[in-house]
Design a protein around this motif. Sequence first.
Motif, PDB file in Angstrom:
ATOM      1  N   UNK A 198      -8.107   0.892   8.083  1.00  0.00           N
ATOM      2  CA  UNK A 198      -8.028  -0.235   7.144  1.00  0.00           C
ATOM      3  C   UNK A 198      -7.479  -1.518   7.795  1.00  0.00           C
ATOM      4  N   UNK A 199      -7.758  -1.710   9.081  1.00  0.00           N
ATOM      5  CA  UNK A 199      -7.219  -2.881   9.783  1.00  0.00           C
ATOM      6  C   UNK A 199      -7.630  -4.213   9.154  1.00  0.00           C
ATOM      7  N   UNK A 200      -8.778  -4.246   8.494  1.00  0.00           N
ATOM      8  CA  UNK A 200      -9.174  -5.487   7.822  1.00  0.00           C
ATOM      9  C   UNK A 200      -8.369  -5.722   6.547  1.00  0.00           C
ATOM     10  N   UNK A 201      -7.658  -4.694   6.102  1.00  0.00           N
ATOM     11  CA  UNK A 201      -6.972  -4.752   4.815  1.00  0.00           C
ATOM     12  C   UNK A 201      -5.453  -4.636   4.958  1.00  0.00           C
ATOM     13  N   UNK A 202      -4.925  -5.114   6.066  1.00  0.00           N
ATOM     14  CA  UNK A 202      -3.479  -5.045   6.253  1.00  0.00           C
ATOM     15  C   UNK A 202      -2.950  -6.446   6.585  1.00  0.00           C
ATOM     16  N   UNK A 203      -1.818  -6.794   5.970  1.00  0.00           N
ATOM     17  CA  UNK A 203      -1.232  -8.113   6.222  1.00  0.00           C
ATOM     18  C   UNK A 203      -0.731  -8.176   7.662  1.00  0.00           C
ATOM     19  N   UNK A 204      -0.698  -9.370   8.200  1.00  0.00           N
ATOM     20  CA  UNK A 204      -0.381  -9.559   9.614  1.00  0.00           C
ATOM     21  C   UNK A 204       1.036  -9.102   9.960  1.00  0.00           C
ATOM     22  N   UNK A 205       1.932  -9.015   8.977  1.00  0.00           N
ATOM     23  CA  UNK A 205       3.308  -8.605   9.265  1.00  0.00           C
ATOM     24  C   UNK A 205       3.491  -7.126   9.553  1.00  0.00           C
ATOM     25  N   UNK A 206       2.439  -6.332   9.408  1.00  0.00           N
ATOM     26  CA  UNK A 206       2.583  -4.882   9.548  1.00  0.00           C
ATOM     27  C   UNK A 206       2.912  -4.468  10.972  1.00  0.00           C
ATOM     28  N   UNK A 207       3.804  -3.469  11.097  1.00  0.00           N
ATOM     29  CA  UNK A 207       4.192  -3.015  12.431  1.00  0.00           C
ATOM     30  C   UNK A 207       3.849  -1.545  12.658  1.00  0.00           C
ATOM     31  N   UNK A 208       3.165  -0.919  11.679  1.00  0.00           N
ATOM     32  CA  UNK A 208       2.838   0.499  11.878  1.00  0.00           C
ATOM     33  C   UNK A 208       1.776   0.648  12.959  1.00  0.00           C
ATOM     34  N   UNK A 209       1.799   1.819  13.619  1.00  0.00           N
ATOM     35  CA  UNK A 209       0.888   2.038  14.752  1.00  0.00           C
ATOM     36  C   UNK A 209      -0.544   2.273  14.298  1.00  0.00           C
ATOM     37  N   UNK A 210      -0.693   3.149  13.310  1.00  0.00           N
ATOM     38  CA  UNK A 210      -2.058   3.482  12.899  1.00  0.00           C
ATOM     39  C   UNK A 210      -2.397   2.836  11.573  1.00  0.00           C
ATOM     40  N   UNK A 211      -3.613   2.333  11.474  1.00  0.00           N
ATOM     41  CA  UNK A 211      -4.096   1.756  10.219  1.00  0.00           C
ATOM     42  C   UNK A 211      -5.065   2.702   9.508  1.00  0.00           C
ATOM     43  N   UNK A 212      -5.080   3.946   9.943  1.00  0.00           N
ATOM     44  CA  UNK A 212      -5.958   4.934   9.306  1.00  0.00           C
ATOM     45  C   UNK A 212      -5.243   5.527   8.089  1.00  0.00           C
ATOM     46  N   UNK A 213      -5.907   5.420   6.939  1.00  0.00           N
ATOM     47  CA  UNK A 213      -5.365   5.996   5.704  1.00  0.00           C
ATOM     48  C   UNK A 213      -6.511   6.644   4.941  1.00  0.00           C
ATOM     49  N   UNK A 214      -6.150   7.528   4.007  1.00  0.00           N
ATOM     50  CA  UNK A 214      -7.168   8.181   3.183  1.00  0.00           C
ATOM     51  C   UNK A 214      -6.987   7.760   1.726  1.00  0.00           C
ATOM     52  N   UNK A 215      -8.057   7.240   1.133  1.00  0.00           N
ATOM     53  CA  UNK A 215      -8.040   6.967  -0.306  1.00  0.00           C
ATOM     54  C   UNK A 215      -8.791   8.100  -0.987  1.00  0.00           C
ATOM     55  N   UNK A 216      -8.055   8.872  -1.779  1.00  0.00           N
ATOM     56  CA  UNK A 216      -8.664  10.010  -2.474  1.00  0.00           C
ATOM     57  C   UNK A 216      -9.576   9.525  -3.600  1.00  0.00           C
ATOM     58  N   UNK A 217      -9.106   8.499  -4.299  1.00  0.00           N
ATOM     59  CA  UNK A 217      -9.879   8.012  -5.437  1.00  0.00           C
ATOM     60  C   UNK A 217      -9.597   6.535  -5.676  1.00  0.00           C
ATOM     61  N   UNK A 218     -10.677   5.796  -5.943  1.00  0.00           N
ATOM     62  CA  UNK A 218     -10.548   4.375  -6.267  1.00  0.00           C
ATOM     63  C   UNK A 218     -11.456   4.095  -7.457  1.00  0.00           C
ATOM     64  N   UNK A 219     -10.924   3.464  -8.489  1.00  0.00           N
ATOM     65  CA  UNK A 219     -11.736   3.228  -9.679  1.00  0.00           C
ATOM     66  C   UNK A 219     -11.357   1.905 -10.338  1.00  0.00           C
ATOM     67  N   UNK A 220     -12.239   1.455 -11.197  1.00  0.00           N
ATOM     68  CA  UNK A 220     -11.991   0.208 -11.919  1.00  0.00           C
ATOM     69  C   UNK A 220     -12.454   0.388 -13.351  1.00  0.00           C
ATOM     70  N   UNK A 221     -11.742  -0.246 -14.291  1.00  0.00           N
ATOM     71  CA  UNK A 221     -12.205  -0.217 -15.679  1.00  0.00           C
ATOM     72  C   UNK A 221     -11.868  -1.547 -16.339  1.00  0.00           C
ATOM     73  N   UNK A 222     -12.609  -1.829 -17.415  1.00  0.00           N
ATOM     74  CA  UNK A 222     -12.348  -3.047 -18.177  1.00  0.00           C
ATOM     75  C   UNK A 222     -11.498  -2.698 -19.381  1.00  0.00           C
TER      76      UNK A 222
END
Lengths: 248, 248
Positions: free
Chosen positions: A155-179
């Motif tokens: 998720x390197x495109x989705x991390x703020x520049x202040x981040x200091x963690x080594x890996x930007x790999x994360x798992x999203x189990x579920x993502x949803x949207x509703x009105x």
Amino acid sequence: MRYKIILAYDGTKFAGFQAQPNQRTVEGVLKKAVNKIAKEPTPEIQIYGSGRTDSGVHALGQVVHFDLPIEMSEVNMLNALNSILPLDTVVKKVEIVDQNFHARFTTHGKKYEYRMALGKFVDPFKRNYTGHWKFPVKIELIENAIKDLEGTHDFSSFVASGSTVKSHVRTIYQASVREDKAQNEIIFEFYGNGFLYNMVRIMVAVLAEIGSERRPVDDIPRLLEVKDRDQARGTAPASGLYLKEVDY
Amino acid sequence: MRYKIILAYDGTKFAGFQAQPNQRTVEGVLKKAVNKIAKEPTPEIQIYGSGRTDSGVHALGQVVHFDLPIEMSEVNMLNALNSILPLDTVVKKVEIVDQNFHARFTTHGKKYEYRMALGKFVDPFKRNYTGHWKFPVKIELIENAIKDLEGTHDFSSFVASGSTVKSHVRTIYQASVREDKAQNEIIFEFYGNGFLYNMVRIMVAVLAEIGSERRPVDDIPRLLEVKDRDQARGTAPASGLYLKEVDY
């Protein structure tokens, strides 16, 4: 005795979760309350949260643990904490847990919710509790695009520049949207094994742009590929973000 | 041109509606915005509200009028005001009216809503937007008692001591209560020809006591009769009160 507590807070008047000198923080007020209950100033009792939330970010189900040298029932701890804590913080549940439990290191997943208010003008009662997006939105475009975030990605495109963690790999189990038509809001939900600095807010900003046709509906696979924060551009405001649940 | 505007505001950070020196008030920020639009500092344009609201009291439909020396369409006035006003105030509607309209003197009725959150602890997200009542409530007792407030009465038992008006006689056209079980709130509504200083908040405090059997269900006719503020005792907090509508 190790205590696990689930707490909700209105993040508006906190400089985030993590303790900082001369700032009002959730960790600060909670640590003070716990030490007041323990009545043992030395050694000071430390508290451990599941993770930080930024200034203005809210929690419906933040999790914290601490060890108390005295024994107190769960219900007495709940009442004691809520009688000391300021009104923008409330303990919802107290559980006595064994020493293997750790609020930060034994998490299995976290769920975040983001509330985005639509409409031309900001509703005064929502200004601190939602983000605001004034452009027309086609929810089906967001429904389509949000699924591209699910799975294990860098998720390197989705991390703020202040981040200091080594890996930007994360798992999203579920993502949803509703009105929520009655409230004129769009509500995003993300459940994953961990989130990078500002990650949810950047994802929401990209999704809102997709919903308003300011960005192509298939732009997320490209953003994941390029690993370039500058191409994601915006960050949705902290006021709409809620840490909803932490699983162990 | 005379403009009638309907506005909503979050009263939390205002020292009430009425302008006061060195205080942030709704009248103050609105008057400043109107004068900025008029661009005519002398003579200063005055604004007239339907009535005051106290510090911390909210409005969903406060009404104000003012006369502008320049002509501007309703939609342009709406956009101009909302681009200048702070985010805790929003203009919902602008209407050009004739010179017979007066926001204060031609009112026919006002509707107030009071939101009371139940439960043992204060919800952090509701602390500025509801009152809080921690005792169990039997809604049917309140439903029964609230009807005794309807009609034309001398409300001397229900007026704060600071009041300077000559007559305490007012007419309540309709008074009702309902439960919002999802929100765990009780919502009171009062529609009348006018309300005395703190009158709604005192009525709500009495009704809450009746609902929790801390006062007999038939106590309101007695309070109306004795005309003694001390016997009504409490005043529900400002945070739960909303000026909902003003009719002309």
